[in-house]
Design a protein around this motif. Structure first.
Motif, PDB file in Angstrom:
ATOM      1  N   SER A 184       0.795  -1.227   0.000  1.00 36.84           N
ATOM      2  CA  SER A 184       0.000   0.000   0.000  1.00 36.84           C
ATOM      3  C   SER A 184       0.825   1.273   0.000  1.00 36.84           C
ATOM      4  CB  SER A 184      -0.947   0.016   1.205  1.00 36.84           C
ATOM      5  OG  SER A 184      -0.205   0.068   2.423  1.00 36.84           O
ATOM      6  N   ARG A 185       2.134   1.165   0.257  1.00 38.40           N
ATOM      7  CA  ARG A 185       2.958   2.380   0.314  1.00 38.40           C
ATOM      8  C   ARG A 185       4.414   2.041   0.014  1.00 38.40           C
ATOM      9  NH1 ARG A 185       3.600   3.801   6.767  1.00 38.40           N
ATOM     10  NH2 ARG A 185       4.513   1.807   7.416  1.00 38.40           N
ATOM     11  N   GLY A 186       5.231   3.079  -0.080  1.00 34.79           N
ATOM     12  CA  GLY A 186       6.659   2.886  -0.261  1.00 34.79           C
ATOM     13  C   GLY A 186       7.024   2.130  -1.515  1.00 34.79           C
ATOM     14  N   LEU A 187       8.027   1.269  -1.399  1.00 33.90           N
ATOM     15  CA  LEU A 187       8.491   0.500  -2.552  1.00 33.90           C
ATOM     16  C   LEU A 187       7.410  -0.451  -3.056  1.00 33.90           C
ATOM     17  CD1 LEU A 187      12.161  -0.390  -1.483  1.00 33.90           C
ATOM     18  CD2 LEU A 187      11.320   1.601  -2.750  1.00 33.90           C
ATOM     19  N   GLY A 188       6.610  -1.000  -2.152  1.00 38.74           N
ATOM     20  CA  GLY A 188       5.538  -1.899  -2.566  1.00 38.74           C
ATOM     21  C   GLY A 188       4.523  -1.216  -3.459  1.00 38.74           C
ATOM     22  N   ARG A 189       4.186   0.012  -3.128  1.00 36.35           N
ATOM     23  CA  ARG A 189       3.252   0.786  -3.950  1.00 36.35           C
ATOM     24  C   ARG A 189       3.797   0.977  -5.360  1.00 36.35           C
ATOM     25  NH1 ARG A 189       2.779   6.114  -5.521  1.00 36.35           N
ATOM     26  NH2 ARG A 189       0.635   6.947  -5.699  1.00 36.35           N
ATOM     27  N   GLU A 190       5.064   1.344  -5.470  1.00 37.14           N
ATOM     28  CA  GLU A 190       5.657   1.574  -6.790  1.00 37.14           C
ATOM     29  C   GLU A 190       5.727   0.288  -7.601  1.00 37.14           C
ATOM     30  OE1 GLU A 190       6.293   4.518  -7.994  1.00 37.14           O
ATOM     31  OE2 GLU A 190       5.700   5.469  -6.117  1.00 37.14           O
ATOM     32  N   ILE A 191       6.063  -0.814  -6.952  1.00 36.28           N
ATOM     33  CA  ILE A 191       6.123  -2.099  -7.649  1.00 36.28           C
ATOM     34  C   ILE A 191       4.734  -2.507  -8.119  1.00 36.28           C
ATOM     35  CG2 ILE A 191       6.601  -4.557  -7.344  1.00 36.28           C
ATOM     36  CD1 ILE A 191       8.882  -3.724  -5.439  1.00 36.28           C
ATOM     37  N   ASP A 245      14.685   7.577  -5.450  1.00 36.37           N
ATOM     38  CA  ASP A 245      13.241   7.781  -5.525  1.00 36.37           C
ATOM     39  C   ASP A 245      12.587   6.397  -5.566  1.00 36.37           C
ATOM     40  OD1 ASP A 245      10.968   9.881  -6.329  1.00 36.37           O
ATOM     41  OD2 ASP A 245      10.658   8.022  -7.454  1.00 36.37           O
ATOM     42  N   PRO A 246      11.472   6.187  -4.859  1.00 38.38           N
ATOM     43  CA  PRO A 246      10.855   4.859  -4.839  1.00 38.38           C
ATOM     44  C   PRO A 246      10.592   4.274  -6.223  1.00 38.38           C
ATOM     45  CG  PRO A 246       9.877   6.219  -3.142  1.00 38.38           C
ATOM     46  CD  PRO A 246      10.797   7.124  -3.925  1.00 38.38           C
ATOM     47  N   SER A 247      10.305   5.120  -7.207  1.00 42.67           N
ATOM     48  CA  SER A 247      10.040   4.606  -8.546  1.00 42.67           C
ATOM     49  C   SER A 247      11.265   3.949  -9.173  1.00 42.67           C
ATOM     50  CB  SER A 247       9.551   5.737  -9.464  1.00 42.67           C
ATOM     51  OG  SER A 247      10.567   6.719  -9.644  1.00 42.67           O
TER      52      SER A 247
END
Length: 273
Positions: free
Chosen positions: A38-45, A239-241
């Motif tokens: 729901s957030r952070g690196l998981g969100r971008e993935i 950047d997380p992306s």
């Protein structure tokens, strides 16, 4: 031209380029489960995987956060995106989680063990048993359970891919993050073991993540961080992306011969003095 017994004739450049060009949607037809989604690196993935054609199951302890993001990703990509509440340290819940995702989206083809915690503590002698157990549960026990259960199901079908999100702390631990670093080092070991157990149809790889500007970075001393980053080749945090290229590679068809690997995505932090 041949290069040895059993080796096919060398491809032309045109053939090599055609084979190397990724498909438009490299994860089309796949179902991906992402913990800490729901957030952070998981969100971008999750966003990147849906854009690459995958249906995505978002997992975190807070269903509401997953539901909000799931709606946004589904609207933007046209993919099916579901929300699931689960604590990855809950051994029994993880088995039912896989059944739940299979019922809504189909069997999991891609598992991303992204959820992690690294709570602060005053000093090593003040680390409590409760804190230590929570760190191990989320960063190690949960990924082990999911890899074992999901990997078995993948191997019984047409195979699949498992990606663990570890940390460069596993190679460069400090007193400030030692339980976390130890858990991530063990996760690296699990990567090699599960790659052996479920190969050749299931690939298991790990990203050693460096410092990314996710929610956790809000607690950093940015002056100290900036001074430290000057010693790295990239001279900055991520950047997380910037995690998504490696995640798409390791979970996609271009990495068909890559398993049991640890890939650092850290701006060169591990290469720095």
């Amino acid at each position: 031209m041949t290069t040895g017994a059993g080796v096919d004739e060398q491809r032309t450049v045109a053939e090599a380029v055609a084979a190397a060009r990724p498909p438009y949607e490299p994860l089309a037809g796949r179902t991906a489960l992402i913990t800490g989604g729901s957030r952070g690196l998981g969100r971008e993935i999750a966003i990147a995987f849906a854009a690459a054609g995958a249906d995505v199951a978002l997992v975190s302890r807070k269903r509401e956060a997953c539901e909000a993001l799931a709606g946004e990703i589904a609207a933007a990509t046209g993919r099916r995106v579901t929300a699931h509440a689960a604590h990855v340290g809950d051994w029994d819940r993880l088995g039912t989680l896989l059944d739940e995702v299979a019922e809504e989206l189909g069997e999991v083809d891609v598992l991303v063990n992204n959820a992690g915690i690294a709570p602060l503590y005053p000093s090593l002698d003040e680390v409590t048993e409760d804190l230590f157990d929570k760190v191990i549960a989320v960063n190690l026990k949960g990924p082990f359970r999911l890899m074992a259960a999901a990997g078995r199901r993948m191997a019984a079908r047409d195979g699949g891919v498992i990606l663990n999100i570890s940390s460069i702390a596993s190679s460069r631990p400090t007193a400030a993050d030692l339980p976390y670093a130890a858990a991530k080092a063990a996760l690296n070991t699990l990567t090699a073991g599960f790659a052996q157990e479920y190969g050749p149809t299931v690939r298991v790889n790990t990203i050693l993540a460096g410092p990314f500007f996710t929610d956790i970075s809000k607690a950093w001393d940015m002056d100290a961080f900036g001074a430290m980053a000057e010693e790295w080749p990239a001279q900055r945090g991520g950047d997380p992306s910037e995690i998504t290229g490696a995640a798409l590679y390791l979970c996609g068809p271009a990495a068909s011969y890559t398993t049991g690997a640890l890939l650092a995505v850290d701006g060169g932090r591990l290469a720095a003095p």
